[in-house]
Write an enzyme that holds these catalytic residues in place. Structure first.
Site, mmCIF file in Angstrom:
data_model
loop_
_atom_site.group_PDB
_atom_site.id
_atom_site.type_symbol
_atom_site.label_atom_id
_atom_site.label_comp_id
_atom_site.label_asym_id
_atom_site.label_seq_id
_atom_site.Cartn_x
_atom_site.Cartn_y
_atom_site.Cartn_z
ATOM 1 N N LYS A 58 55.473 18.000 101.533
ATOM 2 C CA LYS A 58 56.205 18.949 102.369
ATOM 3 C C LYS A 58 55.860 20.371 101.930
ATOM 4 C CE LYS A 58 60.000 21.214 102.208
ATOM 5 N NZ LYS A 58 59.620 22.446 102.924
ATOM 6 N N CYS A 113 54.858 33.439 90.505
ATOM 7 C CA CYS A 113 55.814 32.918 89.520
ATOM 8 C C CYS A 113 55.516 33.432 88.122
ATOM 9 C CB CYS A 113 55.757 31.395 89.530
ATOM 10 S SG CYS A 113 54.100 30.750 89.290
ATOM 11 N N GLU A 150 57.838 23.083 88.458
ATOM 12 C CA GLU A 150 57.187 24.370 88.174
ATOM 13 C C GLU A 150 58.049 25.421 88.859
ATOM 14 O OE1 GLU A 150 54.569 24.479 86.299
ATOM 15 O OE2 GLU A 150 53.902 22.390 86.342
ATOM 16 N N GLU A 178 64.685 36.899 88.608
ATOM 17 C CA GLU A 178 63.373 36.910 89.251
ATOM 18 C C GLU A 178 63.514 37.617 90.602
ATOM 19 O OE1 GLU A 178 61.717 33.272 90.991
ATOM 20 O OE2 GLU A 178 59.897 33.671 89.869
HETATM 21 P P1 NAP Z 1 61.890 27.669 97.223
HETATM 22 O O1 NAP Z 1 62.744 28.334 98.215
HETATM 23 O O2 NAP Z 1 62.511 27.032 96.045
HETATM 24 O O3 NAP Z 1 61.048 26.591 98.022
HETATM 25 C C1 NAP Z 1 60.031 25.800 97.455
HETATM 26 C C2 NAP Z 1 59.900 24.536 98.256
HETATM 27 O O4 NAP Z 1 61.046 23.706 98.041
HETATM 28 C C3 NAP Z 1 59.852 24.760 99.757
HETATM 29 O O5 NAP Z 1 59.006 23.811 100.339
HETATM 30 C C4 NAP Z 1 61.306 24.551 100.139
HETATM 31 O O6 NAP Z 1 61.521 24.301 101.489
HETATM 32 C C5 NAP Z 1 61.663 23.385 99.260
HETATM 33 N N1 NAP Z 1 63.090 23.198 99.021
HETATM 34 C C6 NAP Z 1 64.095 24.099 99.067
HETATM 35 N N2 NAP Z 1 65.274 23.519 98.777
HETATM 36 C C7 NAP Z 1 65.018 22.208 98.545
HETATM 37 C C8 NAP Z 1 65.814 21.081 98.200
HETATM 38 N N3 NAP Z 1 67.142 21.165 98.033
HETATM 39 N N4 NAP Z 1 65.200 19.881 98.044
HETATM 40 C C9 NAP Z 1 63.869 19.751 98.186
HETATM 41 N N5 NAP Z 1 63.070 20.780 98.524
HETATM 42 C C10 NAP Z 1 63.628 22.000 98.680
HETATM 43 O O7 NAP Z 1 60.789 28.638 96.669
HETATM 44 P P2 NAP Z 1 59.879 29.604 97.538
HETATM 45 O O8 NAP Z 1 60.721 30.727 98.006
HETATM 46 O O9 NAP Z 1 59.093 28.826 98.525
HETATM 47 O O10 NAP Z 1 58.844 30.074 96.397
HETATM 48 C C11 NAP Z 1 59.176 31.049 95.458
HETATM 49 C C12 NAP Z 1 59.631 30.430 94.154
HETATM 50 O O11 NAP Z 1 58.648 29.517 93.674
HETATM 51 C C13 NAP Z 1 59.794 31.441 93.055
HETATM 52 O O12 NAP Z 1 60.964 31.186 92.336
HETATM 53 C C14 NAP Z 1 58.575 31.221 92.187
HETATM 54 O O13 NAP Z 1 58.726 31.645 90.869
HETATM 55 C C15 NAP Z 1 58.365 29.766 92.310
HETATM 56 N N6 NAP Z 1 56.991 29.389 92.007
HETATM 57 C C16 NAP Z 1 56.713 28.761 90.822
HETATM 58 C C17 NAP Z 1 55.408 28.419 90.478
HETATM 59 C C18 NAP Z 1 55.096 27.728 89.186
HETATM 60 O O14 NAP Z 1 54.008 27.191 89.051
HETATM 61 N N7 NAP Z 1 55.998 27.712 88.222
HETATM 62 C C19 NAP Z 1 54.383 28.727 91.361
HETATM 63 C C20 NAP Z 1 54.676 29.376 92.552
HETATM 64 C C21 NAP Z 1 55.984 29.693 92.865
HETATM 65 P P3 NAP Z 1 61.873 25.550 102.479
HETATM 66 O O15 NAP Z 1 60.585 26.173 102.800
HETATM 67 O O16 NAP Z 1 62.547 24.923 103.632
HETATM 68 O O17 NAP Z 1 62.789 26.484 101.727
#
Ligand code: NAP
Ligand code: MG
Length: 474
Positions: free
Chosen positions: A172, A281, A247, A381
Site C-alpha cells: 500500500k 526522515c 522505519e 519532527e
Molecule cells: P504517515 O502518515 O505515517 O504514512 C505512511 C504510510 O502509512 C502511508 O501509506 C499511510 O497511509 C499509512 N498509514 C497511516 N496510518 C496507518 C495505519 N493506522 N495503519 C496502517 N497504515 C497507515 O507518514 P507520511 O506522512 O506518509 O510520511 C512522513 C513520515 O514518514 C515522517 O514521519 C518521516 O520521518 C517518515 N519516514 C521515515 C523513513 C525512515 O526510513 N525511517 C523514511 C521516510 C519517511 P495514508 O497515505 O493514507 O496516510
C-alpha cells in the site's frame, strides 16, 4: 500528460476493479489541481490481495535465487527506459523538483535493483554450525506500507529484497503518491512477474493499511512513515504475532565541534536539512554548534538558504518545490509560529508564503537560531524546510543535546580530529552517524533507535529481515 493513472488495483497479476466505490484524489502540490483519482481499497480488496499473495508464495519461494533475480534483471532494463516518465510522475504527485526526481527519486532506486539482485545471488542461504545446518528461507507474505516522501526508494527497499528472498508482497503506497507505484507496477506486469508475487492496493492507511497489518495471511509487515502510524501498525500486527519492521520519524542532530571546518559542516548540514524541502526522515534538522561560533554559523547557513530557488518543481532551476499537501504545509507553518512564540530567533524565512507563489503549497526555507533544545521546534519532527540552530558548551554538552530527543535515526559529527569525532559518534544514541560529510550509501544498514523504529533496511541487513531461520540437526 506525462503521467497516467489506473482506476484499478493490481491483484493476482491483473488490473482489477475494486470492490467498492471509494476513491482517492491525487493533488499536484504545485498547482493544487486534482491530477487523477485512484481506488481506495476496502478490507475486502486487501483480503483478495493477501490471499493471492499467499497462493503465489510456495511456488515463488521454491524457485532458486537466480531464477527470482532474473526478474529483477528484467525490471532493471525496463525501469531505465521508464525513468524519465517516473521522474515526471513523482514531481507531479509530490512536488519534488524534477532534477532531484531524476537523480535521487528515480536514480537511486534504479541502483537498488541491481544491488539487490547481486546480494540475493551471492547470499549464503545455508551455513553449517557444528552438526547442524542453519537454513535461511523466505519469510512468507509481506505487507509493505510506504510513505510519499521518497516513494519508489521506500517501495524498492521493501518489495525488491522481499521478492528476491522468495516472499510475496501486498503493497500500500501513501495516498499522496500512488501514481509512481502504479507506474512501477505496470513494469512488473510487463516483465511477467508471476501472478500474486506483487500486489498493489492503493488506499488509505486507516482502511487498507490497517487491513494489511491485521490480515492473517500476512506474516510480516514492513512500515515506513510517522511514529504515530507506526505504533498503530505494530499494535495491529501484535494480535497476529507477526514481526514488524518500523522505519519512523527523526529529529537528527548535526553536531559541530569547535575544531570543525565550518564551511564544510554548514554546507553539508544545510544539504541534509533542506533536501526534498526538508521532507526526509533522516534530515539533520538540529544544528548543534559551539556557542562562540553561533553567529558565524548562522550567517553561513542564511547565505546558503538565500541561494535556494523555491518554485515550480518542473523548472530545472528550482531547488525547493512545494510541500506535499495543504495539511502538511499548515502544520509546518504552525511550527514556525511556535518557534517565534517560544522565543527562538528567526534568522530567515518565516510563516508567510514565499513572494509570488500564491498557488501551491509553498513554505519559505526557514532558519531559527539561539534555539533551546526544549522548544517544540527542537523536539518535534516538522518534516519541512525548517532548521533549528542550537548552541552547545563543549563535546559533553553537545552529546547531551543530541541525545535529548525521543528520536534516534541519523546524525552527524564534524571535527578536525577523527578520534574526537568518532568518540562523539559512538555516544550518540542513533542508527546512523556521518562524520565530516553528508553521505548516502545504499548498502549499509539503515534504521532507528528509540521512537525512530526498529529493524533495519538496505543491503544485507535489510535483506535478512525477509528471511526466516531454520536449524536442521543432522
Ligand atoms: P504517515 O502518515 O505515517 O504514512 C505512511 C504510510 O502509512 C502511508 O501509506 C499511510 O497511509 C499509512 N498509514 C497511516 N496510518 C496507518 C495505519 N493506522 N495503519 C496502517 N497504515 C497507515 O507518514 P507520511 O506522512 O506518509 O510520511 C512522513 C513520515 O514518514 C515522517 O514521519 C518521516 O520521518 C517518515 N519516514 C521515515 C523513513 C525512515 O526510513 N525511517 C523514511 C521516510 C519517511 P495514508 O497515505 O493514507 O496516510
Ligand atoms: Mg499521510
Amino acid at each position: 500528460m506525462t503521467w497516467s493513472a489506473r482506476e484499478q488495483l493490481y491483484i493476482d497479476g491483473q488490473w482489477v476493479s475494486p470492490s467498492g466505490t471509494e476513491t482517492i484524489e491525487v493533488v499536484d502540490p504545485s498547482t493544487e489541481e486534482v491530477l487523477a483519482t485512484v481506488p481506495a481499497a476496502s478490507e475486502r480488496d486487501v483480503d483478495r490481495a493477501a490471499r493471492a499473495a499467499a497462493r503465489a508464495f510456495p511456488a515463488w519461494a521454491a524457485l532458486s535465487p537466480d531464477e527470482r533475480c532474473a526478474y529483477l534483471d528484467r525490471l532493471g532494463e525496463q525501469y531505465a527506459a521508464q525513468s524519465e516518465k517516473l521522474a515526471r510522475t513523482i514531481t507531479a504527485e509530490m512536488g519534488a523538483p524534477i532534477t532531484q526526481c531524476r537523480q535521487v527519486h528515480t536514480g537511486i532506486p534504479g541502483e537498488v535493483i541491481g544491488q539487490t539482485a547481486r546480494l540475493a545471488r551471492e547470499y549464503e542461504y545455508t551455513t553449517r554450525m557444528g552438526e547442524s545446518l542453519i537454513v535461511r528461507e523466505a519469510y512468507g507474505v509481506l505487507g509493505a506500507i510506504t510513505p510519499w516522501n521518497n516513494p519508489i526508494y521506500m517501495m524498492f527497499l521493501k518489495a525488491l529484497p522481499a521478492i528476491a528472498a522468495g516472499c510475496t508482497v501486498v503493497h500500500k503506497p501513501a495516498e499522496a503518491s500512488p501514481l509512481s507505484a502504479q507506474l512501477v507496477c505496470e513494469i512488473l506486469d510487463a516483465i511477467e512477474l508471476p501472478a500474486g508475487v506483487y500486489n498493489l492496493v492503493t488506499g488509505t492507511g486507516k482502511v487498507a493499511g490497517s487491513a494489511i497489518s491485521r490480515h492473517p495471511a500476512v506474516e510480516l509487515v514492513s512500515f515506513t512513515g510517522s511514529t504515530g502510524a507506526g505504533a498503530h501498525v505494530a499494535a495491529d500486527a501484535a494480535a497476529g504475532v507477526k514481526p514488524v519492521v518500523l522505519e519512523l520519524g527523526g529529529k537528527s542532530a548535526n553536531v559541530i565541534l569547535d575544531d570543525a571546518d565550518l564551511d564544510r559542516a554548514v554546507q553539508a548540514g544545510m544539504q541534509s536539512a533542506f533536501n526534498n524541502a526538508g521532507q526526509m526522515c533522516g534530515a539533520w534538522t538540529r544544528m548543534v554548534v559551539p556557542r562562540a561560533r553561533l553567529d558565524e554559523v548562522t550567517e553561513r547557513a542564511v547565505a546558503i538558504a538565500e541561494g535556494y530557488v523555491v518554485g515550480d518543481p518542473r523548472d530545472e532551476a528550482t531547488t525547493i518545490g512545494p510541500i506535499v499537501s495543504a495539511a502538511q504545509r499548515d502544520s509546518i507553518v504552525t511550527y514556525i509560529r511556535s518557534g517565534i512564540d517560544q522565543g527562538a530567533t528567526l534568522a530567515c524565512g518565516g510563516p508567510e508564503p514565499p513572494k509570488g507563489l500564491e498557488r501551491g503549497f509553498y513554505v519559505r526555507p526557514t532558519i531559527f537560531t539561539e534555539v533551546g533544545n526544549a522548544m517544540k521546534i527542537a523536539q518535534e519532527e516538522i518534516f519541512g524546510p525548517v532548521l533549528a540552530i542550537i548552541p552547545h558548551d563543549g563535546d559533553e554538552d553537545a552529546v547531551r543535546i543530541a541525545n535529548d530527543s525521543i528520536y534516534g535515526l541519523r546524525g552527524a559529527v564534524f571535527s578536525a580530529d577523527p578520534g574526537r569525532a568518532l568518540a562523539v559518534a559512538k555516544r550518540m544514541r542513533t542508527g546512523e552517524v556521518d562524520i565530516n560529510g553528508y553521505k548516502l550509501t545504499i548498502d549499509i544498514p539503515f534504521g532507528g533507535y528509540k521512537k525512530s523504529g526498529y529493524g533495519r533496511c538496505q543491503g544485507r541487513f535489510g535483506f535478512e529481515e525477509f528471511l526466516q531461520i531454520k536449524s536442521i540437526q543432522l
